[in-house]
Enzyme design. Structure first.
Site: not given
Length: 482
Positions: A453-454
């Site tokens: 999700h980064r």
């Protein structure tokens, strides 16, 4: 007097610092030639044969099958036929860590001397320097200066690459085997030690600083009296040998975690601890894709496997959503960068007798479905034989995992660190499906995307997943290059 030469276990590359000795191809007393395979070893990457850089008679074998050997430690001793020169000290090129000055501490001198005598051997399986099979030797100069005296050397980038290795488990820093040993013998916890080198590299000076750091005085508290009967050893004393003290059950076996299983365990643990992952999935009607393959078979042409078709859709999807074909890098100051690539190395998860490995199809975006099929089959075959090269096993940028072959529908897979996403494909089964407003039986599979999700948000991940799903449901739109 014959001179016995000691061949050290060569540097295996890719940060590998140990190997398990599988078998010997020679015995004491055998006469061997230069580049003759002398042993088979298994690393966390593959099984390889080690060639000898020396010709002569085998004097000693340093290790037994099943034993784990460290890089730079003796592997075999060879006595040259007809050698008459007096034995002289043999040293290999000096290994250092980085070019920065290192403070001198008496306790570390032994490690420096050992490091100067470390392995300078070549990568196994690729012969010897210059292709002549002659071991390079450093003779003492005709002066009073010993070859083991400290020398000012500056390592090259290749030296740094060969010296670095990743520590299994929670440690994300990169350190050399000698630094690990120094820390272990002095009781320094590397998991709590910040690295001062490039990219957070833990260096010898960091360990030395920890060794010589003043120990904080513990707070004065009133001692607590305990009786010997209350200690843990008394509670477990007398437990039958071979019985687990926690469960009370007999221990059936103890299996060492090593080789590929050790590497997989370390990589999966690191992935779970470092990557904030999320998962999205979708059911897909694969009927049209199956019908397309049947039509190609009827035409008598060579037909790629289903995984090759999906791989073709994946590479096209990654071109449209390149955020999923990246890597996160963390600098020594804690700052992070997203590294993008001009190309796609598509990893194919393969289950083997040695564990799960992920060989990668290099420049997969340039290949047609047929070419992908050929390369996927080749890589899967060499991986199952344990013959895949470190480059084939460690260069992926995105992984495709077909766990449907095991008869399961879906899985929240663990990302293959340092990649940022993995796509899983479940089994294809008959399911009720609405087609043009009517209920029908269709061939349905489930796609599951786990992503970091980064590097992107759910919209990007969902867009990529939907792109691949649409391609499976309408395959002719992307297969004009078949």
């Amino acid at each position: 007097m014959s001179e016995t030469r000691i061949f050290l276990l060569p540097d295996l590359g890719e940060g590998l610092t140990e190997a398990e000795l599988v078998s010997w191809h020679v015995a004491v007393g055998d006469t061997i030639s230069v580049d003759q395979p002398i042993a088979e070893v298994e690393t966390a990457k593959s099984t390889v044969e080690v060639p000898s850089p020396y010709a002569g008679i085998v004097a000693e074998l340093h290790g037994q099958p099943g034993e784990t050997l460290d890089v730079g430690k003796p592997l075999i001793s060879v006595t040259p036929v007809g050698a008459s020169e007096p034995a002289e000290p043999v040293t290999a090129p000096t290994e250092t860590e980085l070019g920065e000055p290192v403070e001198t501490h008496p306790e570390a001198e032994a490690y420096r001397e050992e490091e100067k005598a470390g392995s300078g051997n070549v990568l196994i399986g690729y012969g010897t320097p210059g292709g002549h099979g002659v071991a390079r030797r450093t003779r003492a100069p005709k002066t009073s200066v010993s070859v083991l005296e400290p020398q000012e050397t500056k390592p090259t980038d290749d030296d740094l690459t060969l010296l670095r290795t990743r520590v299994p488990g929670k440690l994300g820093a990169v350190i050399s085997p000698l630094v690990r040993r120094m820390a272990r013998e002095h009781g320094v916890d590397l998991g709590e030690l910040p690295g001062s080198g490039e990219g957070g590299l833990i260096m010898r000076r960091d360990v030395e600083k920890a060794i010589h750091a003043p120990v904080a005085e513990p707070a004065k508290t009133k001692p607590v009296e305990t009786r010997p009967a209350e200690t843990r050893p008394v509670e477990t004393a007398g437990a039958p040998e071979g019985v687990d003290t926690r469960t009370g059950l007999p221990i059936a076996a103890r299996t060492p975690v090593r080789g590929v299983r050790k590497a997989v365990a370390a990589n999966m643990a690191r992935s779970r601890s470092e990557i904030p992952e999320a998962t999205v999935w979708v059911d897909v009607d694969a009927t049209a894709l199956l019908e397309l393959r049947e039509g190609l078979k009827a035409g008598g042409s060579q037909v790629p496997g289903l995984l090759a078709f999906i791989a073709r859709f994946v590479t096209a999807g990654l071109k449209r959503y390149p955020e999923l074909n990246t890597r996160i890098e963390t600098a020594s100051d804690g700052s992070q960068e997203i590294v993008s690539f001009d190309g796609i190395n598509l990893g194919i998860a393969a289950q083997t007798d040695r564990g799960l490995v992920v060989p990668s199809v290099r420049a997969a975006e340039k290949l047609t479905a047929r070419e992908l099929d050929t390369e996927i089959r080749r890589l899967t075959d060499v991986a199952r034989q344990g013959k895949a090269t470190p480059t084939e096993l460690g260069s992926g940028t995105f992984t495709l995992n077909n766990y449907g072959v095991f008869g399961v529908d879906g899985s929240a897979a663990i990302i293959n660190h340092p990649e940022v996403a993995i796509l899983g494909v479940g089994r294809i089964i008959d399911k009720p499906w609405v087609v043009n407003g009517e209920l029908a039986v269709r061939k349905v599979t489930e796609l599951t995307l786990t992503f970091d999700h980064r590097v992107c948000d759910g919209g990007t991940a969902a867009g990529f997943l939907r792109f691949v799903a649409d391609a499976i449901e309408n395959p002719t739109t992307l297969l004009a290059d078949l």
